[in-house]
Design a protein around this motif. Structure first.
Motif, mmCIF file in Angstrom:
data_model
loop_
_atom_site.group_PDB
_atom_site.id
_atom_site.type_symbol
_atom_site.label_atom_id
_atom_site.label_comp_id
_atom_site.label_asym_id
_atom_site.label_seq_id
_atom_site.Cartn_x
_atom_site.Cartn_y
_atom_site.Cartn_z
ATOM 1 N N PRO A 34 4.324 5.038 -12.968
ATOM 2 C CA PRO A 34 4.657 4.886 -14.391
ATOM 3 C C PRO A 34 3.509 4.288 -15.205
ATOM 4 O O PRO A 34 3.275 4.691 -16.347
ATOM 5 N N ALA A 35 2.774 3.345 -14.610
ATOM 6 C CA ALA A 35 1.634 2.757 -15.318
ATOM 7 C C ALA A 35 0.561 3.807 -15.558
ATOM 8 O O ALA A 35 -0.046 3.862 -16.638
ATOM 9 N N GLY A 36 0.316 4.657 -14.559
ATOM 10 C CA GLY A 36 -0.671 5.715 -14.711
ATOM 11 C C GLY A 36 -0.245 6.755 -15.733
ATOM 12 O O GLY A 36 -1.063 7.245 -16.512
ATOM 13 N N ALA A 37 1.039 7.092 -15.742
ATOM 14 C CA ALA A 37 1.543 8.051 -16.739
ATOM 15 C C ALA A 37 1.380 7.482 -18.143
ATOM 16 O O ALA A 37 0.980 8.200 -19.070
ATOM 17 N N PHE A 38 1.669 6.201 -18.297
ATOM 18 C CA PHE A 38 1.467 5.552 -19.598
ATOM 19 C C PHE A 38 -0.012 5.577 -19.983
ATOM 20 O O PHE A 38 -0.360 5.857 -21.133
ATOM 21 N N LYS A 45 -9.323 12.268 -13.029
ATOM 22 C CA LYS A 45 -9.436 12.350 -11.582
ATOM 23 C C LYS A 45 -9.339 10.977 -10.926
ATOM 24 O O LYS A 45 -8.520 10.785 -10.024
ATOM 25 N N PRO A 46 -10.143 9.981 -11.346
ATOM 26 C CA PRO A 46 -9.987 8.661 -10.716
ATOM 27 C C PRO A 46 -8.632 8.027 -11.023
ATOM 28 O O PRO A 46 -8.065 7.330 -10.170
ATOM 29 N N LEU A 47 -8.088 8.275 -12.214
ATOM 30 C CA LEU A 47 -6.791 7.699 -12.553
ATOM 31 C C LEU A 47 -5.693 8.300 -11.676
ATOM 32 O O LEU A 47 -4.835 7.567 -11.159
ATOM 33 N N LEU A 48 -5.711 9.598 -11.472
ATOM 34 C CA LEU A 48 -4.717 10.236 -10.609
ATOM 35 C C LEU A 48 -4.881 9.790 -9.158
ATOM 36 O O LEU A 48 -3.890 9.593 -8.451
ATOM 37 N N LEU A 49 -6.121 9.616 -8.720
ATOM 38 C CA LEU A 49 -6.364 9.113 -7.373
ATOM 39 C C LEU A 49 -5.791 7.701 -7.224
ATOM 40 O O LEU A 49 -5.151 7.384 -6.223
ATOM 41 N N TRP A 50 -6.011 6.856 -8.211
ATOM 42 C CA TRP A 50 -5.462 5.497 -8.183
ATOM 43 C C TRP A 50 -3.932 5.525 -8.160
ATOM 44 O O TRP A 50 -3.308 4.755 -7.431
ATOM 45 N N MET A 51 -3.341 6.417 -8.933
ATOM 46 C CA MET A 51 -1.880 6.513 -8.954
ATOM 47 C C MET A 51 -1.333 6.862 -7.574
ATOM 48 O O MET A 51 -0.280 6.369 -7.177
ATOM 49 N N GLU A 52 -2.029 7.703 -6.835
ATOM 50 C CA GLU A 52 -1.557 8.142 -5.529
ATOM 51 C C GLU A 52 -1.892 7.171 -4.399
ATOM 52 O O GLU A 52 -1.088 6.960 -3.507
ATOM 53 N N THR A 53 -3.111 6.589 -4.443
ATOM 54 C CA THR A 53 -3.577 5.810 -3.297
ATOM 55 C C THR A 53 -3.770 4.326 -3.570
ATOM 56 O O THR A 53 -3.868 3.540 -2.637
ATOM 57 N N GLY A 54 -3.906 3.945 -4.827
ATOM 58 C CA GLY A 54 -4.213 2.557 -5.158
ATOM 59 C C GLY A 54 -5.699 2.265 -5.142
ATOM 60 O O GLY A 54 -6.120 1.134 -5.317
#
Length: 72
Positions: free
Chosen positions: A8-12, A56-65
């Protein structure tokens, strides 16, 4: 399995990025509107693609931290 707060934080963050980018590009419309049409086309195509780069880095962070792929 407990849902992660990162999604949710990444989507925001993605929505905020899009809004900020749109406002920034739209604020330049008065200046860009005076340019020749082909230059405007290049500008808007370029700005329409560039906003994707931070995803790309934001989506990676959302998935893996993690912000980067770990080097093996």
């Amino acid at each position: 399995m407990t849902p992660s707060w990162r999604k949710p934080a990444g989507a925001f963050a993605i929505v905020a990025l899009i809004i900020i980018w749109c406002v920034a590009v739209a604020s330049l419309s008065r200046i860009v509107g005076e340019w020749p049409v082909l230059i405007q086309l290049v500008f808007y195509v370029f700005t329409g693609i560039v906003w994707i780069l931070p995803l790309k880095p934001l989506l990676l962070w959302m998935e893996t931290g993690r912000w980067r792929v770990p080097k093996d």
